[in-house]
Design an enzyme around this catalytic site. Structure first.
Site, PDB file in Angstrom:
ATOM      1  CG  HIS A  52      -0.386   0.082   2.532  1.00 59.67           C
ATOM      2  ND1 HIS A  52       0.376  -0.936   3.085  1.00 59.67           N
ATOM      3  CD2 HIS A  52      -0.447   1.052   3.491  1.00 59.67           C
ATOM      4  CE1 HIS A  52       0.752  -0.591   4.307  1.00 59.67           C
ATOM      5  NE2 HIS A  52       0.270   0.605   4.575  1.00 59.67           N
ATOM      6  CG  HIS A  54      -0.069   4.460   4.652  1.00 58.69           C
ATOM      7  ND1 HIS A  54      -0.831   3.744   5.541  1.00 58.69           N
ATOM      8  CD2 HIS A  54      -0.911   5.400   4.119  1.00 58.69           C
ATOM      9  CE1 HIS A  54      -2.065   4.216   5.554  1.00 58.69           C
ATOM     10  NE2 HIS A  54      -2.135   5.221   4.699  1.00 58.69           N
ATOM     11  CG  ASP A  56       4.711   3.304   7.586  1.00 55.96           C
ATOM     12  OD1 ASP A  56       3.851   3.552   6.717  1.00 55.96           O
ATOM     13  OD2 ASP A  56       4.473   2.600   8.582  1.00 55.96           O
ATOM     14  CG  HIS A  57       4.115  -0.017   4.618  1.00 55.87           C
ATOM     15  ND1 HIS A  57       4.008  -1.352   4.916  1.00 55.87           N
ATOM     16  CD2 HIS A  57       3.668   0.646   5.715  1.00 55.87           C
ATOM     17  CE1 HIS A  57       3.518  -1.497   6.136  1.00 55.87           C
ATOM     18  NE2 HIS A  57       3.300  -0.289   6.641  1.00 55.87           N
ATOM     19  CG  HIS A 109      -4.313   0.324   6.693  1.00 56.03           C
ATOM     20  ND1 HIS A 109      -4.343   0.890   7.944  1.00 56.03           N
ATOM     21  CD2 HIS A 109      -3.103   0.648   6.160  1.00 56.03           C
ATOM     22  CE1 HIS A 109      -3.212   1.531   8.158  1.00 56.03           C
ATOM     23  NE2 HIS A 109      -2.446   1.403   7.091  1.00 56.03           N
ATOM     24  CG  ASP A 126       0.368  -1.214   8.004  1.00 51.68           C
ATOM     25  OD1 ASP A 126       1.228  -2.078   8.256  1.00 51.68           O
ATOM     26  OD2 ASP A 126       0.617   0.004   7.987  1.00 51.68           O
ATOM     27  CG  HIS A 164       3.567  -1.507  11.817  1.00 54.27           C
ATOM     28  ND1 HIS A 164       4.340  -0.389  12.006  1.00 54.27           N
ATOM     29  CD2 HIS A 164       2.858  -1.288  10.679  1.00 54.27           C
ATOM     30  CE1 HIS A 164       4.103   0.485  11.036  1.00 54.27           C
ATOM     31  NE2 HIS A 164       3.207  -0.045  10.217  1.00 54.27           N
TER      32      HIS A 164
END
Length: 254
Positions: A52, A54, A56-57, A109, A126, A164
């Site tokens: 996805h 985001h 942080d990915h 999400h 996530d 995570h």
């Protein structure tokens, strides 16, 4: 086959899946640093999978491509994922060398979230966490529940590789919902021991999540009853139960 969670940031994992010769792929490299370090230690990177948009990915992808500009990057159909060289969706197959994955669309999400399932491994970003699920930033409770139902239907031995390290905190909430669940009690103790020893609590398995994760157990009477007591009213249906369970988790403090 070797499966490794590479720690990144405060609690992210970049997943590395390699063969015996060290060739393989990474999943959701929000931070390039652990990937570049692994490459320096022998990882022969053949491709990247993204679940996805985001940051942080996906944020580490440009730095990795600066080292390997021809590297394939497979991700969801989303204009916010600008580094993808291959776009996949439901029913597609993602291939990197000899690694082959079925693609599942799992909105909730985010609206374009996907998962990769193959080689008895699930890379679910996530959406499904160890003992939890992701927040609903873009999707609806009905979408997220449907996504979790489809992941829960995968073979029980499938290893669940989430994005995570949340297991200990998720266990605290899960026990507030279903305190008499013996499997969950044992899982909580084991997770705390793993973290005290400096080890990852993941991957879990689909079987373990079915047995312990409250978000996969909204049809269990004890879970339904706990949610109804928390909101102080009868629940309309399983979507209502899931929505209120997720809302409870959003405000939960151990």
């Amino acid at each position: 086959m070797r499966l490794r969670p590479l720690p990144a940031f405060e609690d992210n994992y970049v997943w590395a899946l390699t063969d015996d010769a060290g060739a393989g792929l990474v999943v959701d490299p929000g931070d390039a640093t652990p990937v570049l370090r692994a490459m320096g230690e022998g990882l022969r990177l053949r491709g990247i999978l993204l679940t996805h948009h985001h940051n942080d990915h996906i944020g580490g992808v440009p730095a990795i491509l600066a080292e390997l500009p021809d590297l394939p990057v497979i991700g969801p159909r989303d204009e916010r994922v600008t580094t993808a060289t291959g776009i996949v969706g439901a029913g597609d197959v993602a291939r990197i060398d000899d690694w082959v994955f079925e693609v599942h669309e799992i909105p909730g999400h985010t609206v374009s979230h996907i998962a990769f399932h193959g080689h008895q491994v699930l890379f679910c970003g996530d959406t499904l966490f160890s003992l939890g699920c992701g927040r609903l930033f873009e999707g609806t409770p009905m979408q997220m529940l449907d996504s979790l139902d489809r992941l829960a239907a995968l073979p029980g031995g499938t290893r669940v590789c989430c994005g995570h390290e949340y297991t200990v905190a998720n266990a605290s909430f899960a026990l507030a919902v279903e305190p008499s669940n013996a499997d969950l009690q044992a899982r909580s103790v084991e997770a705390r021991r793993q973290r005290m020893e400096g080890r990852a609590t993941v991957p879990s398995t689909i079987d373990e999540e079915r047995a312990c994760n409250p978000f996969l157990r909204v049809d269990v009477p004890e879970v339904r009853g706990a949610v109804a007591r928390h909101v102080g009213r009868p629940l309309q249906d399983r979507v209502d139960a899931f929505a209120e369970l997720r809302r409870w988790k959003d405000g939960y403090r151990a």
